[in-house]
Design a protein around this motif. Structure first.
Motif, PDB file in Angstrom:
ATOM      1  N   GLU A   1      75.192  29.247  40.173  1.00 11.83           N
ATOM      2  CA  GLU A   1      74.189  28.890  41.184  1.00 11.83           C
ATOM      3  C   GLU A   1      73.577  30.139  41.820  1.00 11.83           C
ATOM      4  O   GLU A   1      72.351  30.222  41.975  1.00 11.83           O
ATOM      5  CB  GLU A   1      74.821  28.016  42.262  1.00 11.83           C
ATOM      6  CG  GLU A   1      75.204  26.631  41.789  1.00 11.83           C
ATOM      7  CD  GLU A   1      75.999  25.854  42.827  1.00 11.83           C
ATOM      8  OE1 GLU A   1      76.121  26.327  43.985  1.00 11.83           O
ATOM      9  OE2 GLU A   1      76.510  24.779  42.482  1.00 11.83           O
ATOM     10  N   ALA A   2      74.431  31.101  42.170  1.00 11.70           N
ATOM     11  CA  ALA A   2      73.926  32.336  42.775  1.00 11.70           C
ATOM     12  C   ALA A   2      73.054  33.097  41.779  1.00 11.70           C
ATOM     13  O   ALA A   2      72.018  33.661  42.152  1.00 11.70           O
ATOM     14  CB  ALA A   2      75.092  33.209  43.231  1.00 11.70           C
ATOM     15  N   ASN A   3      73.459  33.085  40.527  1.00 14.72           N
ATOM     16  CA  ASN A   3      72.695  33.753  39.482  1.00 14.72           C
ATOM     17  C   ASN A   3      71.314  33.123  39.339  1.00 14.72           C
ATOM     18  O   ASN A   3      70.312  33.835  39.208  1.00 14.72           O
ATOM     19  CB  ASN A   3      73.470  33.700  38.169  1.00 14.72           C
ATOM     20  CG  ASN A   3      72.794  34.452  37.063  1.00 14.72           C
ATOM     21  OD1 ASN A   3      71.878  33.927  36.441  1.00 14.72           O
ATOM     22  ND2 ASN A   3      73.245  35.663  36.811  1.00 14.72           N
ATOM     23  N   ALA A   4      71.251  31.797  39.370  1.00 13.39           N
ATOM     24  CA  ALA A   4      69.960  31.106  39.262  1.00 13.39           C
ATOM     25  C   ALA A   4      69.062  31.448  40.448  1.00 13.39           C
ATOM     26  O   ALA A   4      67.850  31.674  40.271  1.00 13.39           O
ATOM     27  CB  ALA A   4      70.185  29.598  39.170  1.00 13.39           C
ATOM     28  N   ARG A   5      69.640  31.509  41.644  1.00 15.11           N
ATOM     29  CA  ARG A   5      68.852  31.888  42.831  1.00 15.11           C
ATOM     30  C   ARG A   5      68.335  33.320  42.708  1.00 15.11           C
ATOM     31  O   ARG A   5      67.172  33.604  42.992  1.00 15.11           O
ATOM     32  CB  ARG A   5      69.692  31.748  44.098  1.00 15.11           C
ATOM     33  CG  ARG A   5      69.880  30.329  44.578  1.00 15.11           C
ATOM     34  CD  ARG A   5      70.462  30.291  45.983  1.00 15.11           C
ATOM     35  NE  ARG A   5      71.676  31.079  46.121  1.00 15.11           N
ATOM     36  CZ  ARG A   5      72.911  30.633  45.923  1.00 15.11           C
ATOM     37  NH1 ARG A   5      73.108  29.378  45.570  1.00 15.11           N
ATOM     38  NH2 ARG A   5      73.966  31.421  46.089  1.00 15.11           N
ATOM     39  N   ASP A   6      69.209  34.230  42.278  1.00 16.86           N
ATOM     40  CA  ASP A   6      68.808  35.627  42.128  1.00 16.86           C
ATOM     41  C   ASP A   6      67.701  35.772  41.094  1.00 16.86           C
ATOM     42  O   ASP A   6      66.742  36.535  41.301  1.00 16.86           O
ATOM     43  CB  ASP A   6      70.005  36.486  41.721  1.00 16.86           C
ATOM     44  CG  ASP A   6      71.041  36.611  42.829  1.00 16.86           C
ATOM     45  OD1 ASP A   6      70.724  36.264  43.985  1.00 16.86           O
ATOM     46  OD2 ASP A   6      72.174  37.053  42.524  1.00 16.86           O
ATOM     47  N   LEU A   7      67.821  35.050  39.986  1.00 15.84           N
ATOM     48  CA  LEU A   7      66.775  35.106  38.957  1.00 15.84           C
ATOM     49  C   LEU A   7      65.447  34.576  39.481  1.00 15.84           C
ATOM     50  O   LEU A   7      64.388  35.130  39.172  1.00 15.84           O
ATOM     51  CB  LEU A   7      67.201  34.329  37.718  1.00 15.84           C
ATOM     52  CG  LEU A   7      67.987  35.105  36.671  1.00 15.84           C
ATOM     53  CD1 LEU A   7      68.522  34.167  35.601  1.00 15.84           C
ATOM     54  CD2 LEU A   7      67.144  36.193  36.055  1.00 15.84           C
ATOM     55  N   ALA A   8      65.500  33.513  40.271  1.00 13.80           N
ATOM     56  CA  ALA A   8      64.260  32.950  40.816  1.00 13.80           C
ATOM     57  C   ALA A   8      63.575  33.945  41.756  1.00 13.80           C
ATOM     58  O   ALA A   8      62.352  34.142  41.685  1.00 13.80           O
ATOM     59  CB  ALA A   8      64.556  31.638  41.547  1.00 13.80           C
ATOM     60  N   VAL A   9      64.350  34.581  42.629  1.00 19.07           N
ATOM     61  CA  VAL A   9      63.782  35.574  43.548  1.00 19.07           C
ATOM     62  C   VAL A   9      63.219  36.756  42.763  1.00 19.07           C
ATOM     63  O   VAL A   9      62.118  37.249  43.044  1.00 19.07           O
ATOM     64  CB  VAL A   9      64.856  36.047  44.559  1.00 19.07           C
ATOM     65  CG1 VAL A   9      64.392  37.267  45.328  1.00 19.07           C
ATOM     66  CG2 VAL A   9      65.214  34.920  45.507  1.00 19.07           C
ATOM     67  N   LEU A  10      63.965  37.174  41.760  1.00 21.49           N
ATOM     68  CA  LEU A  10      63.519  38.303  40.948  1.00 21.49           C
ATOM     69  C   LEU A  10      62.222  37.985  40.205  1.00 21.49           C
ATOM     70  O   LEU A  10      61.305  38.810  40.153  1.00 21.49           O
ATOM     71  CB  LEU A  10      64.613  38.699  39.959  1.00 21.49           C
ATOM     72  CG  LEU A  10      64.346  39.944  39.133  1.00 21.49           C
ATOM     73  CD1 LEU A  10      64.301  41.168  40.029  1.00 21.49           C
ATOM     74  CD2 LEU A  10      65.404  40.100  38.067  1.00 21.49           C
ATOM     75  N   LYS A  11      62.119  36.787  39.658  1.00 21.01           N
ATOM     76  CA  LYS A  11      60.889  36.402  38.956  1.00 21.01           C
ATOM     77  C   LYS A  11      59.699  36.366  39.923  1.00 21.01           C
ATOM     78  O   LYS A  11      58.592  36.753  39.548  1.00 21.01           O
ATOM     79  CB  LYS A  11      61.075  35.071  38.248  1.00 21.01           C
ATOM     80  CG  LYS A  11      61.955  35.197  37.014  1.00 21.01           C
ATOM     81  CD  LYS A  11      61.886  33.971  36.169  1.00 21.01           C
ATOM     82  CE  LYS A  11      62.856  34.050  35.022  1.00 21.01           C
ATOM     83  NZ  LYS A  11      62.360  34.802  33.885  1.00 21.01           N
ATOM     84  N   ASP A  12      59.929  35.883  41.142  1.00 17.93           N
ATOM     85  CA  ASP A  12      58.867  35.903  42.146  1.00 17.93           C
ATOM     86  C   ASP A  12      58.414  37.341  42.432  1.00 17.93           C
ATOM     87  O   ASP A  12      57.213  37.627  42.499  1.00 17.93           O
ATOM     88  CB  ASP A  12      59.334  35.246  43.445  1.00 17.93           C
ATOM     89  CG  ASP A  12      59.475  33.740  43.326  1.00 17.93           C
ATOM     90  OD1 ASP A  12      58.945  33.164  42.348  1.00 17.93           O
ATOM     91  OD2 ASP A  12      60.117  33.138  44.209  1.00 17.93           O
TER      92      ASP A  12
END
Length: 140
Positions: A114-125
């Motif tokens: 879950e944390a990884n998915a959040r980090d990836l989303a922020v990074l993609k933004d």
């Protein structure tokens, strides 16, 4: 203009490196989680067998030795299990402790995903913002 563009390109390169690391981490979590869940199910089955009415009966189980090798075993009155911890380390745990440890590991894997998915989303933004800024500066 060239300095700003080169700085944005450096930042974009760093973001791409972080993205690759996060994707590798996601793959590690995704491969680890099913193994830990499978181990937890096996330990729960042994706990049920130990606590059930037919505790003295033999149970035939299949277990995985290597990636493609399975073996059969008969288990009577299970009290402990051996858990593979990695790095050539295997430890014996009582069933209840093994169950707690595996539940903790499943929870850690799920929360890590879950944390990884959040980090990836922020990074993609952030990467999108940098790309837009680079195109604005380039077109300026």
């Amino acid at each position: 203009v060239e300095d700003a563009l080169s700085e944005l390109q450096r930042k974009y390169s760093r973001y791409k490196l972080i993205e690759r690391d996060l994707q590798e981490q996601r793959i590690r979590y995704s491969t680890k989680l099913p193994d830990v869940q499978r181990s937890l199910e096996a330990v729960e089955m042994l706990c049920e067998k130990r606590d059930g009415e037919n505790a003295a009966e033999e149970t035939l189980v299949k277990y995985q030795l290597t990636e493609a090798t399975f073996a059969d075993a008969s288990v009577t009155s299970p009290e402990s299990v051996y858990l593979w911890l990695g790095a050539n380390v295997m430890l014996e745990y009582p069933l209840d402790e093994a169950k707690e440890l595996l539940e903790t590991n499943v929870h850690a894997c799920e929360s890590g995903l879950e944390a990884n998915a959040r980090d990836l989303a922020v990074l993609k933004d952030n990467m999108t913002i940098v790309e837009v800024n680079m195109s604005r500066i380039y077109n300026y």
